[in-house]
Scaffold this motif. Structure first.
Motif, PDB file in Angstrom:
ATOM      1  N   UNK A 184     -15.765  88.511  59.795  1.00 22.94           N
ATOM      2  CA  UNK A 184     -15.708  89.900  59.329  1.00 22.94           C
ATOM      3  C   UNK A 184     -16.249  90.862  60.384  1.00 22.94           C
ATOM      4  N   UNK A 185     -17.279  90.424  61.107  1.00 21.55           N
ATOM      5  CA  UNK A 185     -17.836  91.276  62.166  1.00 21.55           C
ATOM      6  C   UNK A 185     -16.821  91.509  63.275  1.00 21.55           C
TER       7      UNK A 185
ATOM      8  N   UNK B  87     -13.587  91.265  62.883  1.00 21.17           N
ATOM      9  CA  UNK B  87     -12.510  92.056  62.243  1.00 21.17           C
ATOM     10  C   UNK B  87     -12.829  93.556  62.286  1.00 21.17           C
ATOM     11  N   UNK B  88     -14.064  93.857  61.937  1.00 19.03           N
ATOM     12  CA  UNK B  88     -14.452  95.273  61.906  1.00 19.03           C
ATOM     13  C   UNK B  88     -14.527  95.845  63.320  1.00 19.03           C
TER      14      UNK B  88
ATOM     15  N   UNK C 147      -9.886  94.989  65.487  1.00 18.52           N
ATOM     16  CA  UNK C 147      -8.821  94.556  64.566  1.00 18.52           C
ATOM     17  C   UNK C 147      -7.731  93.797  65.314  1.00 18.52           C
TER      18      UNK C 147
ATOM     19  N   UNK D  22      -8.785  90.326  66.133  1.00 20.13           N
ATOM     20  CA  UNK D  22      -8.872  89.543  64.902  1.00 20.13           C
ATOM     21  C   UNK D  22      -7.483  89.116  64.413  1.00 20.13           C
TER      22      UNK D  22
ATOM     23  N   UNK E 232     -19.226  95.214  55.273  1.00 14.84           N
ATOM     24  CA  UNK E 232     -18.306  94.252  55.892  1.00 14.84           C
ATOM     25  C   UNK E 232     -17.209  93.810  54.928  1.00 14.84           C
TER      26      UNK E 232
ATOM     27  N   UNK F 227     -10.850  96.508  57.679  1.00 18.41           N
ATOM     28  CA  UNK F 227      -9.881  97.399  58.328  1.00 18.41           C
ATOM     29  C   UNK F 227      -8.450  96.862  58.157  1.00 18.41           C
TER      30      UNK F 227
END
Lengths: 409, 380
Positions: free
Chosen positions: A361-362, A364-365, A368, A371, B168, B172
């Motif tokens: 998730x880290x 991804x944020x 993008x 990811x 989190x 996105x």
């Protein structure tokens, strides 16, 4: 007109009376244990609230609980069978804890837990535990504290989290991680403590719980005072893809909590050339996991800011300390934290390939694009990820005693 | 005191509570998977569009004060006016039935799984229709009181769940951001039936029509976005597979001795459902009054009750139909809230607006019957 309206409005309040079940026809479930049953089914153990007698003071937990067991191919069928065998309708709206046996956890729990996420009466914020042995044994263990054994079990989980030892996981948090392929989850592991008197670990406790009689044999002998609880949490079970893939020991579990920024307070035992042993009570902890992305190479930096006080200190023979020695203690403390973090990361991420730290998730944020490219290979990428730990421990309080070499003797 | 008009504040809260029902009744699982950011962005886009969609109605109202689209149409063509009134009535009746189904679906799935659909639907519908008989002002005042309770309760649930929030969990957008945002914006727009209600209620609002529109849209935007934020940040993707995400959020929120706050949520659900269904019934009745002869006016509420209850009971046990209703196309909302006012605006562009009337003409008054007594204007 007004009366008619009032009558109809009142009827809205009576919707709860549809299909009502009287209290004496309900078995109020406090805890549920799930073991692997025969033929791939499940064996459910319900700890239900059943006060020994009405009109008397309700005291020790074990006296207020009964155990019901039932088997079935699915959880629903087992619940139905439990109702058929003991005559009361099971009400799980007050359930506090769900305990999964290790054996079941290793086979996969997604199907089993779907009952709890779909059932209208099931609470989704119940505590989760994995039992080292049978879940039934854990639920049947004698607990001599509080009104309900399940309540004590729940508090053991909460206190262990507050002590910064193990993370307490609720059902919805576990299911949330299960919903994402790249995420992994964990559940604290509970075990029965070995009986110091050499008696059977659980047999007597189960019997007491089932009969509802006051017993003196569970964990005690003669006139000695009974132990409050024979259950303790011994580590964290790591899940990946709904299956338990391994377990972290207590030190690694705390490492996991450092990385997840879940430590509120804890106590570190350290020693150096002056201190035989010193207890550093961490009262402030703030951690931040930062992804470092270079192409498809991904590493992480963990920044920890901690504040501690010296809770207990035993100096080596003839040693005195100066304020400068505190710096050394800080370094030793930082080293211990670094080791715990790296051990947890090594085992959970690299060995078990489980993303229990929200690493995906880290990324991804943060990026993008990257990811999107790596998400399918994420589990295999976990083996290559490095973690750099940067702890910053400040001991800014020394407690009420400080044996300085400048103290007059 | 007039009983067929409401203040701007009352109108804002009425429309807001009605919109909240749609949010609480929102079943994202019916729409497939999505990333959190696309839902948040989609809603933002949707509310911006809604602002634009209301412009023709407001411009039309400025040209023909104290008249709504049905009255203006009737002045142009009586037959077309009746046709339009029937269309608006049908759309409102459809939404009213959908709201009854949504209410029943929640009660029978989350609260009382064993309770019969018929009992829930009929008792709720009768209460709402009886309240609708008391007119727009009664429900407007009730909305003011209920909105306070509603806002305090939701604030409490949100604050309690804040400790479990993690940013989190709001992911996105990875693929086709425009298409993804457009899909959610379209869905949000399709559920904004309040735009149609606003167009019909315009003459009912004593003053500040523009402020009402802005207030309703901003309040709804703030509320919906914050609710989505809390659902996503606490439950993550798990929230998107829940039948009732906000209910799930309330049921995992615990503080002190409160082990779950879903009972609070149940009250909120009943409140917003009551306001929405009552408001729909009032507007539906007003539309049918325009289309039907006066001797039938007394049968309008029984008709609404019978049709909506029968449809809701039949649909209530058919989730596949509920899924289809949940993913409606925004075309109807766009046509009724912006299309019709825009066409009327174009048709009447060269007309000199009539002088201000001293009495308040409204949607609740059939234009075909100018001599009707004022008491009939009340939506009862």
């Amino acid at each position: 007109m007004f009366c008619g309206l009032l009558l109809i409005l009142t009827s809205l309040l009576l919707t709860g009376c549809l299909g009502e079940v009287q209290l004496n026809q309900r078995a109020i479930v406090q805890a549920i244990g799930i073991d692997l049953g025969q033929d791939g089914g499940v064996e459910l153990t319900f700890q239900i609230f059943a006060p020994a007698a009405s009109g008397i003071e309700i005291s020790a937990s074990a006296e207020n609980a009964k155990i019901i067991t039932a088997s079935g191919r699915t959880v629903s069928e087992a619940v139905q069978n439990a109702t058929l065998t003991q005559g009361k309708e099971l009400f799980i709206g007050h359930n506090r804890i769900v305990i999964l046996s290790k054996e079941l956890a290793e086979q996969g729990v997604e199907q089993t837990l779907s009952y709890f996420s779909a059932n209208a009466f099931s609470r989704q914020n119940v505590c989760m535990m994995v039992s080292e042995g049978k879940a039934k044994e854990l639920l049947s263990a004698k607990i001599n504290q509080g009104i309900l054994p399940a309540e004590t079990l729940e508090k053991i989980a909460l206190n262990t989290r507050e002590a910064g030892m193990l993370q307490n996981i609720k059902l919805f948090e576990f299911l949330k991680a299960l919903e994402n392929k790249h995420e992994s989850s964990m559940i604290p592991v509970a075990a029965l403590q070995p009986d110091p008197e050499g008696q059977s670990e659980n047999g007597s406790g189960e019997e007491n719980a089932q009969s509802g009689k006051k017993g003196s044999e569970g964990g005690s002998s003669g006139n000695s005072i009974e132990q409050v609880s024979s259950i303790s949490l011994v580590g964290m079970a790591i899940f990946s893809g709904g299956k338990m893939v391994g377990m972290l020991n207590p030190e690694e579990s705390r490492g996991l909590m450092w990385i997840r920024d879940a430590v509120e307070r804890t106590s570190l035992l350290v020693s150096d050339d002056k201190y035989e042993v010193a207890s550093l009570d961490i009262f402030e902890c703030d951690s931040k996991l930062i992804p470092v992305i270079e192409g498809k190479e991904i590493d992480f930096i963990l920044e920890l800011e901690l504040q501690a006080t010296i809770g207990e200190a035993l100096l080596k023979e003839g040693q005195t300390v100066r304020m400068e020695d505190i710096d050394n203690l800080e370094r030793v403390g930082e080293e211990l934290i670094r080791k715990e973090c790296l051990d947890a990361f090594q085992k959970a991420v690299r060995e078990f390939q489980a993303d229990v730290f929200n690493l995906g998730n880290l990324v991804w944020v943060k990026d993008v694009q990257i990811w999107t490219e790596i998400r399918e290979d994420w589990p295999s990428m976990l083996k290559k990820i490095d973690l750099e730990v940067r702890p910053d421990l400040k001991i800014d309080r020394v407690g009420l005693e400080f044996k300085s070499d400048q103290t007059p003797r | 005191m007039k009983t067929d008009t409401i203040g701007a504040g009352q109108a804002v809260l009425l429309l807001f509570l009605s919109r909240c029902f749609n949010f609480l009744n929102y079943i994202p699982a019916f729409l497939g998977r999505a990333e959190g950011m696309s839902i948040l962005a989609g809603n933002l886009v949707s509310f911006l569009l809604q602002g634009f969609l209301l412009i023709p109605a407001i411009l039309l109202y400025q040209r023909f004060p104290r008249q709504n689209v049905l009255e203006i149409t009737c002045q142009k063509s009586r037959i077309f006016g009746i046709f339009l009134a029937v269309c608006y009535a049908a759309a409102t009746l459809l939404n009213l039935t959908g709201s009854l189904v949504g209410f029943e679906y929640f009660i029978t799935n989350a609260i009382f799984p064993k309770s019969p659909v018929i009992f829930i639907v009929i008792s709720m519908a009768i209460v709402c229709i009886l309240c609708a008989r008391h007119g727009i002002q009664g429900i407007g005042r009730a909305a003011c009181i209920l909105a306070v309770y509603f806002l305090i309760s939701t604030l409490f649930i949100n604050l309690v769940s804040l400790k479990s929030a993690d940013l989190l969990n709001i992911r996105p957008i990875t693929e086709q951001p425009v298409a993804s945002i457009a899909r959610w914006a379209s869905d949000s727009l399709a559920k904004s039936n309040e735009l149609t209600l606003f167009v019909l209620l315009l003459p009912q609002i004593r003053s500040g029509q523009k402020r009402t529109a802005a207030g309703f849209l901003l309040l709804s935007l703030g509320f919906v976005e914050s609710m989505i934020f809390f659902v996503l940040s606490v439950l993550g993707d798990y929230g998107l597979i829940q039948t009732f995400p906000y209910y799930s959020l309330a049921s995992v929120a615990d503080i002190s001795i409160f082990q779950r706050l879903d009972s609070l949520h149940m009250m909120l659900w009943v409140i917003v459902a009551f306001v929405r269904i009552t408001l729909m019934a009032i507007v539906c009745k007003a539309c049918l009054q325009t289309a039907l002869p006066k001797k039938l006016h007394g049968w309008i509420f029984p008709f609404i009750l019978a049709v909506s209850c029968t449809a809701a009971i039949l649909i209530g046990s058919r989730p596949e139909i509920i899924q289809n209703i949940s993913s409606t196309n925004p075309a109807l909302v766009i046509l009724l809230s912006a299309g019709v006012p825009l066409i009327l605006l174009l048709i009447t562009r060269k007309e000199v607006p009539p002088p201000h009337e001293k009495t308040i003409e409204s949607v609740l008054r059939p234009t075909a019957d100018p001599d009707e007594p004022a008491s009939n204007r009340v939506s009862g």
